[in-house]
Every structure is written in structure tokens, then in C-alpha cells.
Scaffold this motif. Sequence first.
Motif, PDB file in Angstrom:
ATOM      1  N   VAL A   1       5.610  22.415  -0.826  1.00 11.76           N
ATOM      2  CA  VAL A   1       6.021  22.766   0.528  1.00 11.76           C
ATOM      3  C   VAL A   1       6.468  21.516   1.277  1.00 11.76           C
ATOM      4  CG1 VAL A   1       5.215  23.680   2.738  1.00 11.76           C
ATOM      5  CG2 VAL A   1       4.514  24.779   0.597  1.00 11.76           C
ATOM      6  N   SER A   2       5.773  20.400   1.033  1.00 10.75           N
ATOM      7  CA  SER A   2       6.131  19.150   1.687  1.00 10.75           C
ATOM      8  C   SER A   2       5.676  17.972   0.846  1.00 10.75           C
ATOM      9  CB  SER A   2       5.495  19.059   3.091  1.00 10.75           C
ATOM     10  OG  SER A   2       4.087  18.926   2.993  1.00 10.75           O
ATOM     11  N   VAL A   3       6.342  16.828   1.052  1.00 11.75           N
ATOM     12  CA  VAL A   3       5.970  15.564   0.418  1.00 11.75           C
ATOM     13  C   VAL A   3       6.073  14.479   1.485  1.00 11.75           C
ATOM     14  CG1 VAL A   3       6.422  13.910  -1.427  1.00 11.75           C
ATOM     15  CG2 VAL A   3       6.933  16.348  -1.790  1.00 11.75           C
ATOM     16  N   MET A   4       5.067  13.608   1.561  1.00 10.92           N
ATOM     17  CA  MET A   4       5.059  12.535   2.546  1.00 10.92           C
ATOM     18  C   MET A   4       4.758  11.208   1.872  1.00 10.92           C
ATOM     19  SD  MET A   4       2.274  11.546   5.462  1.00 10.92           S
ATOM     20  CE  MET A   4       1.326  10.788   4.135  1.00 10.92           C
ATOM     21  N   VAL A   5       5.408  10.152   2.342  1.00  7.11           N
ATOM     22  CA  VAL A   5       5.131   8.784   1.906  1.00  7.11           C
ATOM     23  C   VAL A   5       4.733   7.964   3.119  1.00  7.11           C
ATOM     24  CG1 VAL A   5       6.114   6.660   0.976  1.00  7.11           C
ATOM     25  CG2 VAL A   5       6.695   8.859  -0.074  1.00  7.11           C
TER      26      VAL A   5
ATOM     27  N   GLN B   1       0.856  -1.184   0.000  1.00  2.39           N
ATOM     28  CA  GLN B   1       0.000   0.000   0.000  1.00  2.39           C
ATOM     29  C   GLN B   1       0.891   1.232   0.000  1.00  2.39           C
ATOM     30  OE1 GLN B   1      -3.352   0.152   2.915  1.00  2.39           O
ATOM     31  NE2 GLN B   1      -2.461  -1.757   3.706  1.00  2.39           N
ATOM     32  N   CYS B   2       0.390   2.301  -0.561  1.00  3.24           N
ATOM     33  CA  CYS B   2       1.164   3.549  -0.513  1.00  3.24           C
ATOM     34  C   CYS B   2       0.216   4.736  -0.576  1.00  3.24           C
ATOM     35  CB  CYS B   2       2.157   3.625  -1.673  1.00  3.24           C
ATOM     36  SG  CYS B   2       3.197   5.111  -1.628  1.00  3.24           S
ATOM     37  N   GLU B   3       0.438   5.682   0.333  1.00  2.00           N
ATOM     38  CA  GLU B   3      -0.266   6.962   0.304  1.00  2.00           C
ATOM     39  C   GLU B   3       0.762   8.077   0.179  1.00  2.00           C
ATOM     40  OE1 GLU B   3      -3.981   8.159   2.660  1.00  2.00           O
ATOM     41  OE2 GLU B   3      -2.333   9.029   3.838  1.00  2.00           O
ATOM     42  N   ILE B   4       0.487   8.985  -0.729  1.00  2.00           N
ATOM     43  CA  ILE B   4       1.362  10.138  -0.963  1.00  2.00           C
ATOM     44  C   ILE B   4       0.607  11.407  -0.603  1.00  2.00           C
ATOM     45  CG2 ILE B   4       2.656  11.452  -2.687  1.00  2.00           C
ATOM     46  CD1 ILE B   4       3.877   8.736  -2.257  1.00  2.00           C
TER      47      ILE B   4
END
Length: 391
Positions: A315-319, A300-303
Motif C-alpha cells: 500500500v505504501s513504502v517510506m524511506v 542510517q536508513c529506516e524503511i
Amino acid sequence: MVLMINNGRYLFSSESVAEGHPDKVADQISDAVLDAVLDQDPKARVDCETLVMQGNVIVTGQITTSCYVDIPRIVRRTLKEIGFDNAKDGMDWETCGVLVSITEQSPDIAVGVNETETHEQGAGDQGMVFGYATNETKELMPLPIILAHNLVKKLSECRKNGVLPYLRPDGKSQVTVEYADGKPRRVEAVVIAAQHIETVDRGKMRKDILGQVIRKVIPSNMLDNETKFYINETGRFVVGGALADSGLTGRKIIVDTYGGVGSHGGGCFSGKDPSKIDRSGCYMARYIAKNVVASRLADQCEIQISYAIGVAQPVSVMVNTFGTGKIPDEKILELVKKHFDMRPKAIIDHLNLLRPIYRKTAVFVHFGRNDPDFTWEKTDKAEILKKDAGI
């Protein structure tokens, strides 16, 4: 909603709505207007909102373009294609009223968004967007939302090809899936609400929908003797569409994404040109998440990507891989930043978004469809991610 049963088992439900649902009618009109503008002026700025209710359509918003489009004609053509040919449904494409009130985009926004010799194209607004993927289906989508969409799509097909000629354009579906150890095991319940003409026998309709819709869509190995079927449980769904309810662009954001799985930034898609990160950013986030899962770096992956208005770089990136990553999420984040350019213009160029492709996204889901125009569904980065990760 997640309802725990026992031993790690739980139920999860997602819903979809038919193309004749008032909110989806509004979405389709807004995106049809967007397509008509982009077809002539790919550099246009479009933020189009639609309201439908009892024989009237109101189209409003901000559009800055060098071209002219006949919005009333677009409205009527869209309604005709959906199947609104009877005023008893609250909308007849030939006789409905159409009111248009459009202004240009604020110059205060344009100065930060438009590309110039000295200014890189910035995000059309502040905000955060999410993308999600899971390996539980071949589409890399959650199973409940895929099944729910396929049910209303099948209702539409049966109505238009004459298999179930008594159906009308409005309708809804809902699918509850039982999970065990994080994987879908069976379908617990299927809910269908299908608008119909007054003279149809309820027993016949229930039998027809069960045989021609539900059993054609839900895999037989996911159904058992305990599966529950709820078909037009009020006993009557004659008054529907815009006669029974108002419709407004952007009110079905969970239907449009992952059916409640994962997170949502709050912005809708329809009626917005790709300079709006609500749309292009979400498509990019899905593209990234899908490639991460396709590369088998995670199940699974949420971005999450966040932006500031007028600024190109996020401004930001999250995994977040929910503990399913084959390598740490921090390493996947490094790979994402290396191989995906998340600036607005780069997204638009890479996914080729300045095309009149959006009307068809407004119904039967933006994600999980095998359509070459849906470039955000490609998995062309999967191999390089896998190779670079060294697995």
C-alpha cells in the motif's frame, strides 16, 4: 529511552534475554514447530503460539499442512537443547506436561493469500513493517542491541561449555551506550541478571561474569573507569525460568529487532510462516535498509512497508535517512522501488524463505548475524544502488 546529557551527548539503552528466558523459550518452541512443518511441506500455513509456565507447555494456533509433525516431541527436544533438565527451574524436558490445540487456517484468509491461476499471492494480513540499518557497527546494527545480544550469547556459551557451570538457562542483559554527535563513544553501564544454582558465592559469580562474559564481549576501548557494572543486583537469582514467570510467543519484539532504535510495526516473528508479512516483510525491510547503508547512500536508513490483506503490492513504502542521506530520500525511494520487489511471493523467492531455518532466529537476534541462512543480511544490492545513484 534517550537521555540528553549536554552538547549533543546522550545515553541509549537496549536489552536482550537469554535462551532460557520464558518468552524466548516460547519463541523457540513455536519456531521449532514451524521448521518441522516447513521441512516436509514448504507450502504450509503456520501460525503457532506457545505458552510455558511451571512445568507445562501449551502449543496452539492455526496450521494448515499436508504433513504430520510430532509437536510434543519437538517441544521436549527444544527444551532439552536449551538446558531445561531440572524441575526446580520450573521445566524438565522429560517430565513436563505438553498440551496441543491446533486448528487450520481460516478459509477466509486463505482465499486472499494462496496463489492460484487467477490470483497472485497476497499479504497474509494488513499491517506495516519496519527495517533499519546504521553504519555505527560492522553489522550495520545499533551498538547497544548488538552488545546486549552478545552478552547473553556468551552467558549461554559459558554455561554449556563448563566455564561457568553454576549458571542456569534464564538471564537478561542491558547495555547503555553514550553517544556524541550521533556516534557511540563509550559504554556507560552494563546490566547482567544471570540465573544460578543456590550454592554459588555471589562475589565469585560477579568476578567470573565480569571477566569471562562482560570483558570478553565489550571492546576494551569502550570501557573506562566511569563504566558501571550491575551484576545480579538483588543478590540472588535462583528461582527463574518458567518457575518464576510465564512465557508467551511474541513478547520480545523489541529484543528481536533493533533494541528500541527506530520504529516497530507491532507484529512478532516467531511461529509464523513467510506468508505472514510480520515476518517476511520485516526481513525484506531490513534487507533494503542494510543495502542502502552498505551502498553509502546514507549513514542510517529506516524503511516502512505497509500491506493490505490479500493484496500483493504494498500500500505504501517510506524511506527515512534521518538527514544522513547523500541524495534526497525521495531519490532513494525511487531506487528502492526500482531494485526491490516487495510483493510477498517475490520476497519469499528472493530471500529463499521456505526453509526450516527459523528456530535459530528465535534467540540471539534475527538481524546483524553473519549466517548464510540469514539471506536478509546480504548486501548484494549495494553496488547497483550506488551505481544507479551516480555517486
